[in-house]
Motif scaffolding. Structure first.
Motif, PDB file in Angstrom:
ATOM      1  N   HIS A  11       0.810  -1.207   0.000  1.00  0.00           N
ATOM      2  CA  HIS A  11       0.000   0.000   0.000  1.00  0.00           C
ATOM      3  C   HIS A  11       0.854   1.271   0.000  1.00  0.00           C
ATOM      4  CE1 HIS A  11      -3.357  -2.667   0.629  1.00  0.00           C
ATOM      5  NE2 HIS A  11      -4.184  -1.651   0.538  1.00  0.00           N
ATOM      6  N   ILE A  15       0.655   4.173  -2.833  1.00  0.00           N
ATOM      7  CA  ILE A  15       0.525   5.600  -2.533  1.00  0.00           C
ATOM      8  C   ILE A  15       1.554   6.391  -3.335  1.00  0.00           C
ATOM      9  CG2 ILE A  15       0.927   7.349  -0.755  1.00  0.00           C
ATOM     10  CD1 ILE A  15      -0.307   5.436   1.247  1.00  0.00           C
ATOM     11  N   ASP A  27       0.396  10.325   3.646  1.00  0.00           N
ATOM     12  CA  ASP A  27      -0.489   9.187   3.885  1.00  0.00           C
ATOM     13  C   ASP A  27       0.268   7.962   4.394  1.00  0.00           C
ATOM     14  OD1 ASP A  27      -2.772  10.483   3.261  1.00  0.00           O
ATOM     15  OD2 ASP A  27      -3.022   9.640   1.270  1.00  0.00           O
ATOM     16  N   THR A  63     -12.601  13.791   2.589  1.00  0.00           N
ATOM     17  CA  THR A  63     -11.806  13.015   1.637  1.00  0.00           C
ATOM     18  C   THR A  63     -10.755  12.190   2.371  1.00  0.00           C
ATOM     19  OG1 THR A  63     -12.129  14.653  -0.097  1.00  0.00           O
ATOM     20  CG2 THR A  63     -10.279  13.149  -0.358  1.00  0.00           C
ATOM     21  N   LYS A  64     -10.099  12.824   3.320  1.00  0.00           N
ATOM     22  CA  LYS A  64      -9.079  12.126   4.101  1.00  0.00           C
ATOM     23  C   LYS A  64      -9.704  10.997   4.919  1.00  0.00           C
ATOM     24  CE  LYS A  64      -4.623  12.583   5.428  1.00  0.00           C
ATOM     25  NZ  LYS A  64      -3.479  12.883   4.562  1.00  0.00           N
ATOM     26  N   TYR A  66     -12.384   9.355   4.161  1.00  0.00           N
ATOM     27  CA  TYR A  66     -12.786   8.304   3.235  1.00  0.00           C
ATOM     28  C   TYR A  66     -11.611   7.368   2.959  1.00  0.00           C
ATOM     29  CZ  TYR A  66     -15.593   6.380  -0.617  1.00  0.00           C
ATOM     30  OH  TYR A  66     -16.324   5.561  -1.434  1.00  0.00           O
ATOM     31  N   ARG A  67     -10.411   7.947   2.788  1.00  0.00           N
ATOM     32  CA  ARG A  67      -9.232   7.117   2.538  1.00  0.00           C
ATOM     33  C   ARG A  67      -8.889   6.270   3.767  1.00  0.00           C
ATOM     34  NH1 ARG A  67      -7.132  11.882   0.025  1.00  0.00           N
ATOM     35  NH2 ARG A  67      -5.554  12.192   1.628  1.00  0.00           N
ATOM     36  N   GLY A  70     -11.350   3.474   4.064  1.00  0.00           N
ATOM     37  CA  GLY A  70     -11.070   2.497   3.018  1.00  0.00           C
ATOM     38  C   GLY A  70      -9.917   1.591   3.402  1.00  0.00           C
ATOM     39  N   LEU A  71      -8.880   2.180   3.984  1.00  0.00           N
ATOM     40  CA  LEU A  71      -7.729   1.407   4.459  1.00  0.00           C
ATOM     41  C   LEU A  71      -8.147   0.394   5.511  1.00  0.00           C
ATOM     42  CD1 LEU A  71      -4.708   0.840   5.186  1.00  0.00           C
ATOM     43  CD2 LEU A  71      -4.848   2.842   6.690  1.00  0.00           C
TER      44      LEU A  71
END
Length: 272
Positions: A11, A15, A27, A63-64, A66-67, A70-71
């Motif tokens: 991952h 990125i 990130d 947005t942050k 959401y990431r 998702g992780l």
């Protein structure tokens, strides 16, 4: 399943590729904190604070967030050996003090999970993506993937995390009635739900509640459905009997899937 180190490294590489850079990106910190936590170098509370900080500092927190969600969703499915630790981490994130973000509801987790792992629950027919037969050489692998998804969903439900409710389990059980080709792999998801959360599913079921659930139209065109009204106790019994029936249909399911369907029936029978 990849090892934790392999998964984290992959991952970080992704990125950097997305950022078109070989150097550090902010990130990456989240993966470093997560790795330290899974290695036992941080507590769940310490990790929750650390990975929440970049979200709060970002000019576009949704947005942050959401990431981040998702992780965590991907980690829960792919890092099966770390699942309990990851669930503990979600509980710690849930306990963070509210502010710009209401952490108590784990915002974004449910939507991200649905986008990643529940496409087969969309649409009126309850089967938008998985409607075609799965090649025999891929059935076991895909079924295992859905078993992992069902296991995580049921654990989230049992622990009251991410807005996963009993309806998620009931929706899955009802898919058995549709007898679509995708049942070959989704039966693993149903089995995981019943194994982990079958007792709670029945406990949370209101037997007298009247609801409509889709059923195939007898003698109708393939895929044609209609709403059948009944009490939830009646629907539970229909789902149980349907799983027993499909466990005997060799033209619908493989031997392994039929075995799982029969075990589902026995699990439900034991909960009555």
């Amino acid at each position: 399943m990849p090892t934790t180190v392999e998964w984290l490294k992959l991952h970080i590489i992704q990125i950097r590729q997305l950022q078109q850079s070989d150097g550090y990106h902010e990130d990456e910190d989240v993966f470093i904190y997560l790795g330290d936590y899974l290695d036992g170098n941080l507590t769940s509370n310490e990790t929750a604070v650390l990975i929440a900080a970049p979200v709060l500092d970002d000019p576009n927190p949704p947005t942050k967030l959401y990431r981040l969600m998702g992780l965590l969703c991907e980690a829960l499915v792919e890092l099966s050996d770390e699942r309990e630790k990851l669930l503990n981490l979600l509980e710690s994130i849930q306990e963070l003090p509210p502010g710009a973000i209401n952490w108590a509801v784990l915002p974004g987790l449910r939507n991200m999970w649905s986008d990643l792992y529940r496409p087969h629950m969309r649409g009126l027919n309850g089967w938008e993506i998985i409607g075609e037969p799965i090649p025999e050489d891929k059935q076991a692998k895909v079924r295992q993937h859905y078993t992992s998804i069902g296991t995580v969903e049921a654990k989230l439900y049992v622990r009251g995390l991410g807005g996963v409710t009993e309806n998620w389990g009931y929706e899955l059980l009802n898919l058995a009635c549709l007898r679509r080709p995708g049942l070959e792999v989704v039966v693993g998801e149903i089995h995981a739900w019943l194994t982990v959360a079958g007792t709670k599913l029945l406990k949370d079921l209101n037997p007298e509640e009247v609801r409509n659930w889709s059923r195939p139209v007898l003698g109708g065109q393939p895929g044609q459905q209609h709403a059948v009204q009944g009490t939830m106790a009646q629907h539970w019994e229909t789902w149980r009997r349907t799983l027993l029936q499909v466990s005997e249909e060799q033209d619908l399911l493989s031997a392994e899937a039929r075995k799982l369907a029969r075990e589902c029936h026995l699990l439900m029978q034991g909960h009555i």
